[in-house]
Design an enzyme around this catalytic site. Sequence first.
Site, short mmCIF file in Angstrom:
data_model
loop_
_atom_site.label_atom_id
_atom_site.label_comp_id
_atom_site.label_asym_id
_atom_site.label_seq_id
_atom_site.Cartn_x
_atom_site.Cartn_y
_atom_site.Cartn_z
CE LYS A 9 -3.80 -2.25 2.45
NZ LYS A 9 -4.85 -2.15 3.70
CE1 TYR A 49 -9.11 -2.79 0.61
CE2 TYR A 49 -8.37 -0.64 -0.41
CZ TYR A 49 -8.31 -1.81 0.17
OH TYR A 49 -7.19 -2.09 0.86
CG ASN A 112 -3.30 -2.56 6.81
OD1 ASN A 112 -3.33 -2.16 5.75
ND2 ASN A 112 -4.36 -3.56 7.06
CG HIS A 115 -4.96 -6.08 -0.41
ND1 HIS A 115 -6.09 -6.50 0.39
CD2 HIS A 115 -5.28 -6.90 -1.49
CE1 HIS A 115 -6.88 -7.24 -0.35
NE2 HIS A 115 -6.34 -7.67 -1.50
CD GLU A 126 -8.64 -8.98 -3.88
OE1 GLU A 126 -9.43 -8.58 -2.86
OE2 GLU A 126 -7.49 -9.45 -3.48
N1 LIG Z 1 -11.70 0.19 11.39
C1 LIG Z 1 -10.73 0.70 10.50
N2 LIG Z 1 -10.45 1.91 10.12
C2 LIG Z 1 -9.76 2.14 9.10
N3 LIG Z 1 -9.36 1.38 8.31
C3 LIG Z 1 -9.84 -0.05 8.52
C4 LIG Z 1 -10.64 -0.39 9.43
N4 LIG Z 1 -10.84 -1.84 9.29
C5 LIG Z 1 -10.22 -2.19 8.43
N5 LIG Z 1 -9.70 -0.96 7.77
C6 LIG Z 1 -8.89 -0.98 6.27
O1 LIG Z 1 -9.67 -1.78 5.30
C7 LIG Z 1 -8.71 -2.69 4.92
C8 LIG Z 1 -9.69 -3.96 4.51
O2 LIG Z 1 -10.14 -4.55 5.70
P1 LIG Z 1 -10.65 -6.10 5.89
O3 LIG Z 1 -11.27 -6.25 7.06
O4 LIG Z 1 -10.89 -6.76 4.61
O5 LIG Z 1 -8.84 -6.61 6.26
P2 LIG Z 1 -7.92 -7.33 5.57
O6 LIG Z 1 -8.44 -8.23 4.56
O7 LIG Z 1 -6.93 -7.86 6.49
O8 LIG Z 1 -7.17 -6.44 4.67
P3 LIG Z 1 -6.92 -6.36 3.17
O9 LIG Z 1 -8.19 -6.47 2.51
O10 LIG Z 1 -6.41 -4.82 2.99
O11 LIG Z 1 -5.78 -7.33 2.95
C9 LIG Z 1 -7.82 -3.09 5.81
O12 LIG Z 1 -6.46 -3.53 5.19
C10 LIG Z 1 -7.50 -1.80 6.72
O13 LIG Z 1 -6.43 -0.97 5.75
#
Ligand SMILES: Nc1ncnc2c1ncn2[C@@H]1O[C@H](COP(=O)(O)OP(=O)(O)OP(=O)(O)O)[C@@H](O)[C@H]1O
Length: 148
Positions: A9, A49, A112, A115, A126
């Site tokens: 990211k 997303y 974080n 992805h 994706e």
């Molecule tokens: N409470 C939150 N506040 C801000 N951003 C969030 C929050 N929860 C999730 N996100 C963001 O949304 C992304 C997608 O959330 P998801 O629950 O799908 O997690 P993930 O599958 O581990 O992440 P990713 O899809 O990025 O790999 C997360 O990677 C994070 O960057």
Amino acid sequence: MEKTFLMVKPDGVQRNVVGEIVARFEKKGFQLVGAKLMSIPRELAEEHYGEHKERPFFGELVDFITSGPVFAMVWQGENVIATARQMMGTTNPKDAAPGTIRGDFGLTVGKNIIHGSDSPASAEREIGIFFKEEELAEYTKLIDGWVY
Ligand SMILES: Nc1ncnc2c1ncn2[C@@H]1O[C@H](COP(=O)(O)OP(=O)(O)OP(=O)(O)O)[C@@H](O)[C@H]1O
């Protein structure tokens, strides 16, 4: 061979950890099938997303992922989808174990670092939205048990 979509990211690109992240997956034994540094158009971010459209952080998420270049990748290998998720660590870096990518490089859930697809269906979806067929390499020769 199983494939997954991984993406460093904007925070990871800015922190100069692209090389280190690529190295971890290479050393594990996975093969890089496609990779590009790119800026994500807003519509593509909203599509990627889409499942989070109703979440309160959706706007913030799309703003962030379009805020600077990302490094999009396709990796292949045995069980790569689940293993890559383990190597990434939990979504919130606060809880991610040391030794994982988020545990070592991230601080907050909004930023974080990486992805990764969470299932075969999302990997296929994706890969399809980020890469054209001709951008992906094929490893075809089997020599001494290794594909080249
Ligand atoms: N409470 C939150 N506040 C801000 N951003 C969030 C929050 N929860 C999730 N996100 C963001 O949304 C992304 C997608 O959330 P998801 O629950 O799908 O997690 P993930 O599958 O581990 O992440 P990713 O899809 O990025 O790999 C997360 O990677 C994070 O960057």
